[in-house]
Design an enzyme around this catalytic site. Structure first.
Site, PDB file in Angstrom:
ATOM      1  N   LYS A 117       0.960  -1.218  -0.035  1.00 28.89           N
ATOM      2  CA  LYS A 117      -0.066  -0.111  -0.068  1.00 28.89           C
ATOM      3  C   LYS A 117       0.962   1.142  -0.038  1.00 28.89           C
ATOM      4  CE  LYS A 117      -4.433  -1.433   2.246  1.00 28.89           C
ATOM      5  NZ  LYS A 117      -5.131  -1.418   3.252  1.00 28.89           N
ATOM      6  N   LYS A 199      -5.266 -10.046  -7.062  1.00 28.12           N
ATOM      7  CA  LYS A 199      -6.651 -10.345  -6.448  1.00 28.12           C
ATOM      8  C   LYS A 199      -7.713  -9.384  -6.865  1.00 28.12           C
ATOM      9  CE  LYS A 199      -6.479  -8.316  -2.009  1.00 28.12           C
ATOM     10  NZ  LYS A 199      -7.151  -8.284  -0.668  1.00 28.12           N
ATOM     11  N   LYS A 202     -10.683  -3.635  -4.145  1.00 24.52           N
ATOM     12  CA  LYS A 202     -11.662  -2.327  -4.237  1.00 24.52           C
ATOM     13  C   LYS A 202     -10.767  -1.197  -4.956  1.00 24.52           C
ATOM     14  CE  LYS A 202     -13.336  -2.890   0.426  1.00 24.52           C
ATOM     15  NZ  LYS A 202     -13.173  -2.421   1.854  1.00 24.52           N
TER      16      LYS A 202
HETATM   17  P1  AMP Z   1     -10.515  -5.377   2.635  1.00 19.25           P
HETATM   18  O1  AMP Z   1     -11.299  -5.236   1.140  1.00 19.25           O
HETATM   19  O2  AMP Z   1      -9.212  -5.367   2.326  1.00 19.25           O
HETATM   20  O3  AMP Z   1     -11.353  -4.391   3.732  1.00 19.25           O
HETATM   21  O4  AMP Z   1     -11.088  -6.847   3.127  1.00 19.25           O
HETATM   22  C1  AMP Z   1     -12.315  -7.148   3.630  1.00 19.25           C
HETATM   23  C2  AMP Z   1     -12.125  -8.797   3.928  1.00 19.25           C
HETATM   24  O5  AMP Z   1     -12.645  -9.276   2.294  1.00 19.25           O
HETATM   25  C3  AMP Z   1     -11.129  -9.183   4.314  1.00 19.25           C
HETATM   26  O6  AMP Z   1     -11.222 -10.281   5.250  1.00 19.25           O
HETATM   27  C4  AMP Z   1     -10.465  -9.591   3.163  1.00 19.25           C
HETATM   28  O7  AMP Z   1      -9.332 -10.895   3.385  1.00 19.25           O
HETATM   29  C5  AMP Z   1     -11.429  -9.968   2.323  1.00 19.25           C
HETATM   30  N1  AMP Z   1     -11.022  -9.936   0.680  1.00 19.25           N
HETATM   31  C6  AMP Z   1     -10.713  -8.914   0.252  1.00 19.25           C
HETATM   32  N2  AMP Z   1     -10.496  -8.993  -1.153  1.00 19.25           N
HETATM   33  C7  AMP Z   1     -10.769 -10.458  -1.348  1.00 19.25           C
HETATM   34  C8  AMP Z   1     -10.686 -11.130  -2.359  1.00 19.25           C
HETATM   35  N3  AMP Z   1     -10.109 -10.841  -3.565  1.00 19.25           N
HETATM   36  N4  AMP Z   1     -10.924 -12.374  -2.289  1.00 19.25           N
HETATM   37  C9  AMP Z   1     -11.291 -13.012  -1.156  1.00 19.25           C
HETATM   38  N5  AMP Z   1     -11.356 -12.208  -0.102  1.00 19.25           N
HETATM   39  C10 AMP Z   1     -10.962 -10.948  -0.038  1.00 19.25           C
END
Ligand code: AMP
Ligand code: TRP
Length: 331
Positions: A117, A199, A202
């Site tokens: 990041k 992956k 967002k």
């Molecule tokens: P974040 O988007 O980083 O706030 O992630 C929120 C939750 O979603 C966390 O538990 C991440 O590990 C999960 N997560 C985020 N992106 C992915 C993805 N591409 N595949 C699976 N899980 C995800």
């Protein structure tokens, strides 16, 4: 007396960006499956969301949106605690204490998410982004958490929480429970639609890399039809050789609750295009159902649910914090 013998899970999602099906399949769907078996606490981690550039005008809206997504995704707020992290001061307070007495610069220097990041040089990055894993450790440790269900990108952070807990327990008194990470085998890493080597995220620039939970179903169909596929024509699960098709198979399997093997059989002699059409329909159907639930909930009700959640969570957090304050010598 009836004892509460259920183990506790704690997890959270940041109110930043637009939640996508990767978040749903890697986190929320998993929580829903666990909420009966475990005593569950799910947080909207807003103090994590301010560690990167964000718009204060829309943060409040995002907080409400995430809580609504939890509920529309199947989290039962009557059974579990849903709360907003910044409503409970113990989180930042324990974070500070852990910063001072347990976390080391050498621990945080190992965090790969920070490196990703912050980018090269990282001098203009806020201290909060660097310290983010310690706040996450505080979130987890305050609630005597047994299990932390997350996507695999968060594993290193949960491991840090374990290390800090062990170090604190060793240096002071055995106050913290050592939490276990729980990573879902399938769905832990949903890949980007236009670049299946990365992956789904967002923050990726291209809208066509992800399917938002609040995307128009029509748009989602277009995104699936445009998704990168691989050389060859066989619908086969092989993430190394066919990362695109394998990712689409994973999404299909999880949304339709059909085993990948069964899907491979069904599409054995069918071209990619037909397979994608069926998947697009499945995705559109899922979004339709999800958004119907989402639109039923009004924002005022969400604010009440969050306030009620904080009331239930706070005494648990305070009790742990008070023990910590005693053993470090300030109380
Ligand atoms: P974040 O988007 O980083 O706030 O992630 C929120 C939750 O979603 C966390 O538990 C991440 O590990 C999960 N997560 C985020 N992106 C992915 C993805 N591409 N595949 C699976 N899980 C995800
Ligand atoms: N860092 C997590 C993420 O980006 C969110 C989070 C914050 C979290 N605190 C937590 C997850 C505690 C699990 C437990 O996904």
């Amino acid at each position: 007396m009836i004892q509460n013998i259920k183990k506790r899970i704690f997890s959270g999602v940041q109110p930043s960006g637009n939640l996508h099906i990767g978040n749903f399949l890697g986190a929320i769907k998993q929580w829903v499956a666990l909420q009966d078996e475990y005593d569950s606490i799910f947080s909207v981690v807003d103090y994590h969301a301010i560690t990167v550039k964000y718009d204060p005008k829309i943060l409040r809206k995002k907080i409400i949106e995430i809580a609504k997504i939890y509920i529309a995704g199947g989290i039962d707020y009557k059974k579990v605690i849903i709360f907003q992290q910044s409503d409970i001061r113990a989180h930042t307070e324990l974070c500070w204490i852990l910063n001072a007495v347990s976390a080391r610069v050498s621990d945080l220097n190992k965090m790969t998410q920070f490196k990703d990041k912050a980018g090269e040089g990282n001098v203009n990055v806020g201290i909060g982004l660097y310290d983010y894993p310690v706040l996450m450790a505080a979130d987890i440790l305050l609630y005597n958490t047994d299990v932390v269900p997350v996507g695999d990108d968060q594993l290193q952070h949960v491991e840090l929480a374990r290390d800090l807990a062990k170090r604190f327990n060793h240096d002071y008194e055995k106050i913290f429970k050592i939490p276990e990470p729980k990573i879902m085998k399938q769905g832990a890493r949903i890949m980007s639609l236009d670049n299946p080597e990365k992956k789904m995220s967002k923050s990726a620039e291209s809208e066509f890399s992800r399917i938002g939970l609040l995307d128009e179903p029509e748009l989602a169909i277009k995104k699936i039809m445009k998704a990168t596929t691989d050389i060859g024509a066989k619908v086969k699960f092989n993430p190394k050789e066919k990362p695109g098709i394998s990712n689409l198979l994973t999404i299909y399997s999880l949304l339709a609750n059909i085993e990948i093997k069964k899907l491979e059989e069904k599409y054995a002699n069918i071209m990619y295009g037909e397979f994608k059409k069926d998947l697009a329909e499945t995705v559109a159907e899922f979004l339709n159902d999800f958004q119907k639930e989402y639109n039923k909930i009004d924002d005022k009700q969400i604010a009440e649910i969050l306030t009620a959640g904080a009331k239930k969570a706070e005494p648990i957090a305070e009790e742990t914090l008070m023990k910590v304050k005693r053993v470090i010598g300030v109380k």
